[in-house]
Design an enzyme around this catalytic site. Structure first.
Site, PDB file in Angstrom:
ATOM      1  N   SER A  86       0.806  -1.355  -0.199  1.00  0.00           N
ATOM      2  CA  SER A  86       0.090  -0.060  -0.180  1.00  0.00           C
ATOM      3  C   SER A  86       0.744   1.380  -0.036  1.00  0.00           C
ATOM      4  O   SER A  86       1.310   1.466  -0.800  1.00  0.00           O
ATOM      5  CB  SER A  86      -0.892   0.014   1.116  1.00  0.00           C
ATOM      6  OG  SER A  86      -2.099   1.123   1.218  1.00  0.00           O
ATOM      7  N   ASP A 104      -9.888  -4.247  -4.671  1.00  0.00           N
ATOM      8  CA  ASP A 104      -9.178  -3.301  -3.977  1.00  0.00           C
ATOM      9  C   ASP A 104      -9.667  -1.743  -4.851  1.00  0.00           C
ATOM     10  O   ASP A 104      -9.297  -1.823  -5.942  1.00  0.00           O
ATOM     11  CB  ASP A 104      -7.518  -3.552  -3.885  1.00  0.00           C
ATOM     12  CG  ASP A 104      -6.837  -2.511  -3.268  1.00  0.00           C
ATOM     13  OD1 ASP A 104      -7.238  -1.533  -2.677  1.00  0.00           O
ATOM     14  OD2 ASP A 104      -5.753  -3.000  -2.931  1.00  0.00           O
ATOM     15  N   HIS A 128      -7.425  -5.280  -0.215  1.00  0.00           N
ATOM     16  CA  HIS A 128      -6.514  -4.584   0.080  1.00  0.00           C
ATOM     17  C   HIS A 128      -6.127  -5.096   1.510  1.00  0.00           C
ATOM     18  O   HIS A 128      -6.931  -5.405   2.438  1.00  0.00           O
ATOM     19  CB  HIS A 128      -7.032  -3.177   0.431  1.00  0.00           C
ATOM     20  CG  HIS A 128      -5.918  -2.264   0.402  1.00  0.00           C
ATOM     21  ND1 HIS A 128      -5.216  -1.450  -0.505  1.00  0.00           N
ATOM     22  CD2 HIS A 128      -5.254  -1.455   1.592  1.00  0.00           C
ATOM     23  CE1 HIS A 128      -4.048  -0.731  -0.112  1.00  0.00           C
ATOM     24  NE2 HIS A 128      -4.231  -0.783   1.359  1.00  0.00           N
TER      25      HIS A 128
END
Length: 355
Positions: free
Chosen positions: A194, A289, A319
């Site tokens: 991320s 995601d 995610h």
């Protein structure tokens, strides 16, 4: 987090979560509900079950303020990360500019080993060395690499570009101190999930532009790559799949409140004019995601610049999956694929000291 769940000892919550994931598949499906299908994809049962339990417990990724959100993450990580993976030797370090770090050495990895410089996720606002401890242990053990996990400065106390500066400093530290770390300076990869995936790519970009040593490989889990545009996946998965569209705005506003700076390639690396010379990359995205499309667009742009790229969309995942390796099997399978890609990519790497 609900007030009731806050009063339940975390050990009890963790035991309950493990028990639910150990139930026979028909019972797990009954708890999770009917399969979720969007955009031609079906959500993995493990992911749907986790989201169902989160909703029942009143958990959320963001809880109003950075302080509350950090405390919640520190508590909830015990529910999903699993018992510490062994055998891995772990020690603390302090890098140049007083950046805290943690160094992982798996068993049977000696001197002159490959190294992964790892940047944790958390939207540049959350996350610690502890929040991604088992992820680093997993990658160290299964990729047969040493791992240097970096505790870069967080926003809003330290807004953009503080995290990007720390990330690049950590990579340069690893190169300069390779002999004492027992690693090969030509086999140093960067990686993260991320926001950490963003910092890994930004670090590689800075290294290439500087003309000095560059990473040998990029390991990017569902990276944020462009804060200037809203793509289709962000609308498709805006709510209900762990990271929400509202969360993304919250993180972005804390990390880079100056909207005019969000196109800077040190934040939105996808906006870079030239990605020529970037290191080979493995880029993993989750089908459910909101960051999926920008991560995949970055992979395509790297490939167009002549960079070797392996793009792996996990169409059934959400995610954050590298943090959920302690429950079920699907999250661990996807993370194991990445470990294999890292090991293979470094084994095939040519000397990476100069672009």
């Amino acid at each position: 987090m609900s007030k009731l769940m806050e009063r339940v000892p975390i050990q009890v919550q963790a035991a309950f979560v493990r028990a639910v994931f150990a139930l026979p598949r028909p019972l797990r499906r009954l708890i999770a509900g009917q399969p979720t299908r969007i955009d031609g994809q079906e959500l993995a049962l493990d992911a749907q079950l986790l989201l169902t339990l989160d909703k029942m417990a009143g958990h959320s990724f963001v809880d109003r303020t950075p302080e509350r959100s950090r405390a919640m993450l520190d508590r909830s990580r015990h529910l999903v990360s699993g018992v510490p993976i062994e055998p891995v030797t772990v020690r603390g370090l302090t890098l140049d500019d007083d950046i805290p770090a943690r160094f992982y050495t798996p068993a049977e990895v000696g001197e002159d080993a490959p190294l992964l410089v790892f940047y944790h996720g958390g939207g540049w606002v959350l996350g610690t060395l502890d929040s991604h401890d088992n992820t680093c242990r997993f990658l160290a053990k299964h990729a047969k690499v040493k791992v240097l996990s970096v505790d870069y400065r967080l926003a809003p106390e330290h807004p953009f570009p503080a995290a990007a500066e720390d990330a690049y400093s950590a990579f340069r530290y690893a190169v300069a101190h390779a002999p004492e770390l027992g690693v090969n300076p030509d086999l140093i990869a960067v990686g993260g999930d991320s926001a950490g995936g963003n910092l890994a790519a930004v670090t590689a970009y800075q290294a290439v532009r500087a003309g000095g040593p560059r990473p040998a490989f990029q390991l990017l889990f569902y990276p944020g790559t462009d804060a200037t545009a809203r793509r289709r996946s962000r609308d498709l998965f805006a709510d209900g799949f762990f990271l929400t569209s509202e969360n993304i705005d919250w993180f972005t506003n804390h990390y880079c409140p100056d909207t005019e700076r969000r196109a800077d390639p040190l934040f939105s690396v996808l906006r870079a004019d030239d990605l020529t010379g970037m290191p080979p990359a493995y880029i993993a995205t989750g089908g459910f995601d909101p960051l999926r499309d920008e991560g995949e667009e970055f992979a395509h742009k790297l490939a167009a610049a002549g960079v070797p790229v392996a793009l792996s969309r996990h169409p059934d995942l959400i995610h954050g999956y590298v943090n959920f390796i302690g429950i079920g099997t699907r999250f661990r399978e996807a993370t194991a694929e990445a470990a294999g890609a890292l090991r293979t990519g470094l084994a095939m790497s040519t000397p990476a000291r100069t672009p």
